[in-house]
Design an enzyme around this catalytic site. Structure first.
Site: not given
Ligand code: ARG
Length: 465
Positions: A293, A159, A286, A113, A280
């Site tokens: 675009e 405008h 064209k 995490n 085109s």
């Molecule tokens: N691949 C996960 C993400 O991008 C990584 C973190 C996952 N953590 C876990 N406890 N499952 O968020």
């Protein structure tokens, strides 16, 4: 059925269903973060060594092992394994193959995490630096084209109707100011991206004597998180980056719209470079402005990435939730779009031909000097209401004859108002109308020169700020 995952499979009797593994797999795209993940892991390993959590020798083995993994990825010999879910576990598994039990120590005091948070922040920071360079580069091209066209004029619109003549330099500089703002905005966003979450661990911090600030400084981030739960669940940094990208695309899209209009023969203000247009298959005459675009069209997907992630985040409780893995594909797509669009717009503008004669001619069509005539008459002593009326009659006469006000003969003008003299023609000159508008930031030549100096000074020092 797949093998149980070696990183978290301890309590599982069997692995995930194939379809589940495919559904949750992110290594197909988050492998883009490999360099940042390795940089962050090496900083973490060194810190563990410094803090005595692992031995200095173990730290060295980890750092060198990670160098080998990087080399394998860059050589294309790295075997990515879908069952290892993401870039982080793929790299760690290979490191463990290479270094044995030492490799298994890398994840001490760390969770995926806070790991993904730091890796992605490093990645976003690297990409925003590139966007910032591209935005400044585009600003420089606009400035250069403006310098070439200080004496050319075209109808300025409100405008989308012809309003008053402006210098082409002034029109182009309006966009230069926008892209300068975009570059400045990116610099401001970078301050909040460059905050390391490593040390937050899963969500609550950890019991190991870590040095999060040391890791941050080693990867080039000045600051660390203030709260571990916020650290692992904050995706504001991606949202801000996506907003900055959306603003850039919005600015590009407006410029594209003008180029598309200007390339239409009814305007005929620009000639598209052959390399940036297509033909085109059925209409030989064209020449289509496809690049402009597509750029206008691709703006939608960057807005989509921003809206998508805002929506993903809106109901999430603290702290990390797997939903957050959805932050990456949108950003990766936005990155490709923003970076290439800025680069292509700069390339197209370098080669775009401005048909300045057509622009000058077009000033006549809209009686853009009518305000000048009214002001002239006021100068000759007419009350403004009368001046406005006489000017209206002059416009009607010119329109009947299919000419501009400046093409009416003096006796014809004098028949409308005897106080009109031959000095009127200097006033009716379109370029003179531009020259007289010297309020700050106006289209007058001195004001335009001042803008060019300001932008030039900023460009000379923007990357040192
Ligand atoms: N691949 C996960 C993400 O991008 C990584 C973190 C996952 N953590 C876990 N406890 N499952 O968020």
């Amino acid at each position: 059925m797949m093998k149980t995952n070696q990183s978290w499979g301890g309590r599982f009797a069997e692995g995930p269903r194939e379809a589940v593994a495919r559904y949750t797999d992110s290594q197909t795209y988050d492998r883009a973060l490999y360099a940042q993940d390795i940089r962050a892991s090496q900083a973490h390993a060194r810190m563990l060594g410094r803090q005595g959590v692992i031995t200095p020798e173990e730290a060295r083995i980890l750092v060198e092992g990670l160098d080998t993994v990087r080399a394998e990825i860059e050589a294309g010999s790295f075997a990515w394994k879908p069952e290892l879910e993401d870039v982080h576990m793929n790299i760690e598994a290979r490191l463990t193959e290479l270094t044995g039990d030492v490799g298994k120590k890398l994840h001490t005091g760390r969770s995926r995490n806070d790991q993904v948070g730091l890796s992605f922040r490093l990645f976003v920071a690297d990409r925003l630096e590139v966007w910032r360079q591209r935005a400044a580069g585009l600003c420089a091209v606009l400035l250069k084209r403006a310098v070439e066209h200080q004496d050319d004029i075209l109808p300025g619109c409100t405008h989308l109707q012809p309003a008053q003549p402006v210098s082409l330099a002034h029109h182009l500089l309006a966009y230069a100011w926008m892209f300068r703002r975009d570059a400045l905005r990116l610099g401001d966003t970078l301050k909040r991206v460059r905050v390391s979450p490593l040390g937050a661990a899963a969500l609550a911090g950890t019991t190991y004597p870590l040095d999060p600030q040391g890791v941050a400084l080693e990867v080039g981030f000045p600051e660390i998180y203030g709260n571990s739960m916020d650290a692992v669940s904050d995706r504001d940094f991606v949202l801000e980056a996506l907003f900055d990208g959306a603003a850039i695309m919005m600015h590009l899209s407006r410029l594209c719209e003008e180029i598309i209009l200007w390339a239409n023969p009814a305007f005929g203000f620009v000639k598209l470079p052959d390399g940036y247009a297509t033909g085109s298959s059925i209409m030989p005459q064209k020449k289509n402005p496809d690049v402009a675009e597509l750029m206008r069209g691709k703006t939608g997907r960057v807005y989509g990435a921003l809206t998508g992630l805002l929506t993903t985040m809106k109901g999430l409780p603290l702290a990390y939730n797997r939903d957050m893995q959805e932050d990456k594909e949108g950003f990766l797509d936005a990155d490709r779009t923003v970076e290439s669009s800025l680069r292509l717009m700069a390339g197209m503008l370098v080669e775009l031909t401005f048909r300045t004669e057509r622009m000058r001619e077009a000033c006549k069509a809209g009686f853009l000097n009518a305000t000048e005539l009214a002001d002239y008459l006021v100068g000759k002593g007419l009350p403004f209401r009368e001046a406005h009326h006489v000017t209206g009659q002059a416009v009607a006469a010119a329109e009947r004859e299919g000419k501009g006000l400046e093409d009416l003969a003096l006796p014809e003008l004098q028949a409308l108002e005897p106080r009109i003299d031959s000095d009127v023609y200097a006033v009716l000159d379109y370029a003179a109308a531009v020259r007289r508008r010297e309020t700050p930031g106006g289209t007058g030549p001195r004001s335009v020169t001042r803008q060019m100096e300001q932008l030039g000074q900023w460009l000379a020092g923007w990357d040192k700020a």
